[in-house]
Design a protein around this motif. Structure first.
Motif, PDB file in Angstrom:
ATOM      1  N   GLN A 195      -7.962  -0.721   5.123  1.00 23.51           N
ATOM      2  CA  GLN A 195      -7.923   0.609   4.499  1.00 23.51           C
ATOM      3  C   GLN A 195      -7.236   1.563   5.467  1.00 23.51           C
ATOM      4  OE1 GLN A 195      -8.561   0.906   1.472  1.00 23.51           O
ATOM      5  NE2 GLN A 195     -10.216  -0.476   0.897  1.00 23.51           N
ATOM      6  N   TYR A 196      -6.266   2.292   4.932  1.00 22.36           N
ATOM      7  CA  TYR A 196      -5.444   3.153   5.778  1.00 22.36           C
ATOM      8  C   TYR A 196      -5.437   4.576   5.256  1.00 22.36           C
ATOM      9  CZ  TYR A 196      -3.884  -1.559   6.729  1.00 22.36           C
ATOM     10  OH  TYR A 196      -3.853  -2.891   7.030  1.00 22.36           O
ATOM     11  N   LYS A 197      -4.851   5.458   6.061  1.00 24.56           N
ATOM     12  CA  LYS A 197      -4.745   6.847   5.617  1.00 24.56           C
ATOM     13  C   LYS A 197      -3.606   6.967   4.612  1.00 24.56           C
ATOM     14  CE  LYS A 197      -3.752  11.558   6.982  1.00 24.56           C
ATOM     15  NZ  LYS A 197      -4.840  12.224   6.290  1.00 24.56           N
ATOM     16  N   THR A 198      -3.954   7.029   3.340  1.00 28.85           N
ATOM     17  CA  THR A 198      -2.928   7.135   2.315  1.00 28.85           C
ATOM     18  C   THR A 198      -3.070   8.451   1.546  1.00 28.85           C
ATOM     19  OG1 THR A 198      -4.378   5.829   0.896  1.00 28.85           O
ATOM     20  CG2 THR A 198      -2.600   4.655   1.999  1.00 28.85           C
ATOM     21  N   ASP A 199      -3.971   9.313   2.018  1.00 27.09           N
ATOM     22  CA  ASP A 199      -4.134  10.632   1.407  1.00 27.09           C
ATOM     23  C   ASP A 199      -3.633  11.658   2.402  1.00 27.09           C
ATOM     24  OD1 ASP A 199      -6.238  10.213  -0.994  1.00 27.09           O
ATOM     25  OD2 ASP A 199      -6.620   8.839   0.658  1.00 27.09           O
ATOM     26  N   PHE A 200      -2.897  12.625   1.934  1.00 23.42           N
ATOM     27  CA  PHE A 200      -2.393  13.590   2.892  1.00 23.42           C
ATOM     28  C   PHE A 200      -2.229  14.956   2.241  1.00 23.42           C
ATOM     29  CE2 PHE A 200       0.961  11.505   0.742  1.00 23.42           C
ATOM     30  CZ  PHE A 200       1.943  12.452   0.544  1.00 23.42           C
ATOM     31  N   ALA A 201      -2.356  15.981   3.067  1.00 21.78           N
ATOM     32  CA  ALA A 201      -2.266  17.349   2.576  1.00 21.78           C
ATOM     33  C   ALA A 201      -0.804  17.669   2.258  1.00 21.78           C
ATOM     34  CB  ALA A 201      -2.798  18.303   3.636  1.00 21.78           C
ATOM     35  N   PRO A 202      -0.579  18.592   1.305  1.00 16.28           N
ATOM     36  CA  PRO A 202       0.800  18.978   0.987  1.00 16.28           C
ATOM     37  C   PRO A 202       1.519  19.477   2.245  1.00 16.28           C
ATOM     38  CG  PRO A 202      -0.750  19.959  -0.574  1.00 16.28           C
ATOM     39  CD  PRO A 202      -1.565  19.311   0.488  1.00 16.28           C
ATOM     40  N   PRO A 234      -6.420   8.992  12.605  1.00 19.28           N
ATOM     41  CA  PRO A 234      -7.393   8.514  11.616  1.00 19.28           C
ATOM     42  C   PRO A 234      -7.891   7.107  11.953  1.00 19.28           C
ATOM     43  CG  PRO A 234      -5.179   8.425  10.721  1.00 19.28           C
ATOM     44  CD  PRO A 234      -5.081   9.118  12.039  1.00 19.28           C
ATOM     45  N   PRO A 235      -9.134   6.799  11.558  1.00 22.10           N
ATOM     46  CA  PRO A 235      -9.612   5.428  11.761  1.00 22.10           C
ATOM     47  C   PRO A 235      -8.917   4.474  10.789  1.00 22.10           C
ATOM     48  CG  PRO A 235     -11.240   6.707  10.547  1.00 22.10           C
ATOM     49  CD  PRO A 235     -10.133   7.649  10.897  1.00 22.10           C
ATOM     50  N   GLU A 236      -8.778   3.227  11.190  1.00 20.38           N
ATOM     51  CA  GLU A 236      -8.228   2.194  10.297  1.00 20.38           C
ATOM     52  C   GLU A 236      -9.141   0.990  10.381  1.00 20.38           C
ATOM     53  OE1 GLU A 236      -4.189   1.512  11.585  1.00 20.38           O
ATOM     54  OE2 GLU A 236      -3.439   2.992  10.168  1.00 20.38           O
ATOM     55  N   TYR A 245       3.975   1.563  -1.012  1.00 21.81           N
ATOM     56  CA  TYR A 245       4.709   1.692  -2.276  1.00 21.81           C
ATOM     57  C   TYR A 245       3.796   2.214  -3.383  1.00 21.81           C
ATOM     58  CZ  TYR A 245       7.573   0.298  -6.295  1.00 21.81           C
ATOM     59  OH  TYR A 245       8.308   0.288  -7.448  1.00 21.81           O
ATOM     60  N   ARG A 246       2.542   1.786  -3.326  1.00 15.27           N
ATOM     61  CA  ARG A 246       1.604   2.230  -4.350  1.00 15.27           C
ATOM     62  C   ARG A 246       1.225   3.701  -4.176  1.00 15.27           C
ATOM     63  NH1 ARG A 246      -4.631   0.106  -5.151  1.00 15.27           N
ATOM     64  NH2 ARG A 246      -5.159   1.641  -6.742  1.00 15.27           N
ATOM     65  N   GLU A 247       1.063   4.132  -2.935  1.00 18.89           N
ATOM     66  CA  GLU A 247       0.452   5.439  -2.680  1.00 18.89           C
ATOM     67  C   GLU A 247       1.441   6.587  -2.517  1.00 18.89           C
ATOM     68  OE1 GLU A 247      -2.711   6.094  -2.713  1.00 18.89           O
ATOM     69  OE2 GLU A 247      -3.692   4.142  -2.557  1.00 18.89           O
ATOM     70  N   GLU A 307       0.844  -1.195   0.000  1.00 21.14           N
ATOM     71  CA  GLU A 307       0.000   0.000   0.000  1.00 21.14           C
ATOM     72  C   GLU A 307       0.879   1.246   0.000  1.00 21.14           C
ATOM     73  OE1 GLU A 307      -3.080  -1.144  -0.913  1.00 21.14           O
ATOM     74  OE2 GLU A 307      -3.863   0.483   0.322  1.00 21.14           O
TER      75      GLU A 307
END
Lengths: 293, 610
Positions: free
Chosen positions: A186-193, A180-182, A19-21, A17
């Motif tokens: 599914q994990y937190k893979t989105d993040f703000a700049p 964040p919830p997990e 490596y992909r994100e 995950e």
């Protein structure tokens, strides 16, 4: 699947995950048993390859055998090794061994700060050149947004609250209260700049699991963990001024496993040999909030 | 790759490990129960019990097991008790991780995180207070998370004088509640965490109770079996190629959610419907594998080189296929600070798929604490459970949670955070998708020009057309598009080539950096094409790497005019045939000439004008 198979599969999933994100991903390598198992799990996940760099923060007070082992394994496994350090603090002798700082402030300077600025690309980095087998200045100033770390929940207090994917804000701060919830893989893979995420594939592993896995997989591990006849071995590795061995007769991985299973260390913290923990009230939370791994 | 033979496991500790979560309304005694369990199973650090007793004696407070947990937590968590804390203990049978989930509503997302990791649940109810808001809410969450083993601990029985009637009343009421959620609890146990009744030892105060003690119940929980007896499902995390390291394998990687597979099996990847056959099962530093099953995270090489993307679902051809669609009815639980609203684009994560998604319709909002429904709500607020319709920007492969739970689950990301989690109840036909409805409305409102299509054809000497060049190489597509524009213009036809960077820096300037063609950009280009073809132009653009769904979307948006798709190189589409396929190495001039030929065949350019 036995328990180790399940732990392995979960860690592999998390590594893939990450490596992909994450476009710019790095794995921290302390040379110790946990991050070496982590390195092995990455080779599991990517079928023998290690598709992102490994970073080591050199305090210049590491046990010398650690550096020899690091460079040997980096060449053997063809690892893309990056090394960072706090050059200014070392030059000004602002360290605990030089008598200018407390242990914890020394950790802060030589580890937390060095790590933060090496990750962000602000401070110069060295990178291994496989042609010559030496470390050379790294022209890349790439900032890493995904950082894979070998923290385990059972290791000490503050780590039991970590998530597999744990965000850090622009100041490197960790908001323990609002994580964040997990669920459902599914994990937190989105993040703000400007923020980055720490990834913890080993969160559910125990000290015993680590050794059982090292044994099962035949992972080359640094021999400071073994007793060489003086009835002592290291249980956790760090800088020599602040790291002490434990009493132990274990000379092999199998003997370490047997020793851990007796419950000999059940009520003794794994990091009991690490003097800086005691200055931080035993919890390391202060240091970890500031970016300590 | 040199094989390293793994060691056999050293005389393994045969005890397995199980995670159990303890939930319940705030102050219903979770801490006391955990403290009691840790103490009575000898799982406390030496001296800890004595230390806490001494502290109580000095402060002239009666000793409570809850203080023990607080003392542990203070060390463990430095006073922060809002997050799930994990305690470890063991019995003769196995090792346990006991997850203490916070009871306060504010920390519901922590409760969810803790409970999602558990195989069984201990749910506490205060006998004196009875069933409270979070008793119901937590029951609901547990059912949504898919945990089926629940033991209900009716605690503080000492406060109601161990009255069997109180216990039976709570048992009847909560059994009825759980029945609505299709959950049958494995047991109800009357206990007193404070007095230790029925915790580890059977209590003399409840002669009327003959069921298990808490510890007996914990040991009786069945480990969650890997879902091998379901159709094979593998969400593809990535396709790995490490060719620069002289490894020519192309490996499909992921974690098997359900089922089993063996080398030689015929497989299909959804939603692209690409087919192949498993050649090898890859696993580093282990004995050669020819089969793999649910829970494992291996890799696969295939007999044929097919073009698939991360996020697809790998399925065996001899088993039930998944549903493919972009609309589905879900039961959704919302944790986000901002409500989920219609019209806003969120990110859907379903298995390994990530696609933009919108809330299409709210059918019913459930008050999870009462299980009563609120009608006519148009948004989903924090802590709501809603039955609603979601519409993804692209079709995804999924199962209905009632059939295959693990591939019928999704989460919704809002502003970089997982804000919602849900299970799919049913697929909904794409017939009345928002896109088709939008086009109906747009065309109804479209102001036809007094200059008719025929007038334009006569004046321009050709019909209008939207030409899409696609293929793997962006550079090749751009060269052909430019050559075609040039060829048409030299022939006095009204042609215009729109470079994609002109859109990115212009029309798309309101959006955060668009690094690859996404569904919003497809929408914008499709709407542009509608205008340009209405103006009677031959409108050309190059969109490398788009898929058949994107092409169908462009086709719809460009209506009533038609689209011509020119593919350069390998045809990567299934169920979509490009109008013209050209070799990847065709010169731009030859490719443009081929496209011109096609325009003639299609009578866009009429022969007698040439």
């Amino acid at each position: 699947m036995n328990h180790l198979d399940k732990l392995e599969a979960q860690s592999v999933h998390i590594l893939r995950e990450a490596y992909r994100e994450f476009k710019s991903l790095v794995m921290l390598w302390s040379i110790g048993k946990d991050s070496t198992v982590l390195l092995w799990l990455a080779r599991k996940a990517f079928f023998g390859h290690m598709p992102f760099p490994l970073m080591h923060v050199d305090t210049h007070y590491k046990l010398p055998a650690m550096i020899t082992y690091r460079d040997r394994l980096a060449l053997e496994f063809k690892l893309d090794l990056i090394v960072g350090e706090n050059t200014a603090a070392l030059a000004a002798k602002e360290t605990f061994p030089d008598g200018k700082l407390s242990r914890i402030d020394c950790c802060r300077k030589l580890k937390s700060e060095a790590l933060k600025h090496t990750l962000s690309g602000e401070w110069p980095r060295l990178r291994i050149d496989h042609a010559t087998g030496t470390l050379v200045p790294d022209p890349s100033r790439e900032a890493f947004t995904g950082v894979i770390v070998g923290a385990r929940a059972d290791e000490e207090g503050s780590r039991s609250k970590e998530r597999y994917f744990s965000p850090r804000d622009k100041q490197n701060d960790w908001d323990v209260g609002d994580q964040p919830p997990e669920l459902w893989n599914q994990y937190k893979t989105d993040f703000a700049p400007g923020t980055h995420v720490r990834v913890h594939p080993l969160l559910d592993w125990t000290e015993l699991n680590i050794w059982e896995y090292i044994h099962r997989e035949n992972i080359p591990i640094i021999d400071l963990y073994f007793n060489h006849g003086d009835g002592k071995r290291y249980r956790s590795l760090g800088c020599y001024p602040c790291t002490g061995p434990v009493e132990s007769e274990a000379r092999t991985v199998a003997e370490i496993i047997a020793e851990l299973r007796t419950g000999k260390f059940a009520n003794i913290a794994e990091r009991s040999g690490r003097a800086q923990d005691k200055e931080d009230g035993g919890g390391l939370e202060t240091l970890r909030r500031e970016g300590y791994m | 790759m040199p094989a390293i033979i793994p060691n056999p496991e050293p005389s393994a500790d045969s005890r397995s490990q199980m995670s159990i979560v303890i939930v319940g309304h705030v102050d219903h005694g979770k801490s006391t129960i955990i403290g009691r369990l840790l103490a009575e199973t000898g799982s406390l650090p030496s001296g800890k019990l004595e230390q806490v007793r001494e502290m109580c004696r000095r402060n002239a407070r009666p000793f409570e097991y809850a203080f023990l947990l607080d003392a542990l937590k203070d060390e463990q968590a430095q006073g922060i008790t809002i997050d799930t804390a994990r305690c470890f203990f063991k019995t003769e049978k196995r090792h346990y991780i006991l997850i203490d989930a916070p009871g306060h509503i504010e920390f519901l997302k922590n409760m969810i995180t803790g409970a999602a990791r558990a195989e069984a649940v201990l749910l506490t109810i205060d006998a004196h207070e009875g069933i409270q808001e979070n008793t119901r809410r937590h029951g609901y969450m547990v059912s949504m998370l898919g945990i089926r083993q629940i033991s209900v601990l009716v605690n503080k029985m000492d406060l109601v004088d161990y009255d069997q009637a109180v216990f039976e009343r709570i048992k009847a009421e909560y059994t009825a509640f759980l029945k609505n959620l299709q959950i049958e609890p494995v047991s109800f146990i009357p206990i007193s965490g404070m007095e230790g009744t029925n915790m580890v030892a059977r209590g003399a105060a409840t002669p009327w109770y003959s069921g298990p003690t808490v510890l007996e119940q914990i040991d009786a929980f069945a480990p969650k079996a890997a879902p091998v007896n379901f159709p094979f499902r593998l969400p593809v995390q990535d396709i790995y190629k490490f060719t620069e390291q002289n490894d020519d394998r192309r490996i499909v990687g992921g974690t098997i959610e359900t089922g089993t597979i063996r080398a030689g099996d015929n497989v299909t990847f959804y939603p692209s419907r690409k087919k192949s056959r498993v050649k090898t099962i890859e696993y580093f530093n282990g004995p050669e594998k020819t089969t793999a099953a649910a829970g494992e995270a291996p890799g696969f090489t295939l007999h044929t080189q097919i073009y698939i993307k991360p996020g697809e679902l790998m399925v065996r051809d001899d088993e039930t296929p998944p549903h493919i669609g972009s609309r589905f009815r879900v039961n959704l639980f919302w944790m986000g600070h901002a409500p989920m609203i219609r019209g806003k684009t969120y990110k859907l994560k379903l298995g390994a798929a990530r696609v933009p998604v919108k809330l299409a319709e709210v059918l019913n909002v459930l008050d999870a604490s009462e299980l009563s429904s609120v009608q006519n709500k148009q948004q989903v607020d924090r802590h709501d459970v809603a039955e609603c319709v979601l519409e993804a920007a692209k079709p995804v492969a999924f199962d209905v949670a009632g059939e295959i739970e693990r591939t019928g689950r999704l989460v919704i990301v809002d502003n970089h955070e997982i804000a919602g989690a849900g299970i799919i109840l049913a697929p909904i036909s794409d017939e009345d998708s928002t896109l088709k409805e939008h086009i109906r409305q747009r065309e109804a409102m479209w102001r036809p020009s007094a200059i008719t299509r025929e007038l334009r054809i006569n004046a321009y000497r050709h019909g209008a057309k939207f030409i899409v060049l696609t293929g793997e190489s962006a550079a090749a597509g751009e060269r052909v598009a430019a050559a075609l524009e040039n060829l048409l213009f030299r022939g006095n036809f009204k042609a215009y080539y729109l470079g994609i960077s002109n859109v990115t820096s212009g029309l798309d300037a309101d959006r955060a950096a668009v690094t690859e063609i996404d569904s919003e950009q497809i929408r914008r280009i499709g709407e542009l094409a509608r205008i340009m073809t209405d103006a009677g132009l031959i409108f050309i653009t190059s969109l490398p790497g788009i898929d058949e769904h994107d092409l169908r979307t462009l086709e719809l948006l460009n209506q009533p005019h038609e689209i011509l798709v020119v593919n350069l190189g390998e045809n990567r589409f299934t169920g979509y045939t490009p109008h013209l396929s050209l070799a990847a190495d065709a010169t731009p001039e030859a490719a443009a000439a081929g496209a011109l030929q096609l325009l003639k065949q299609k009578e866009v350019i009429l022969e007698y004008y040439l």
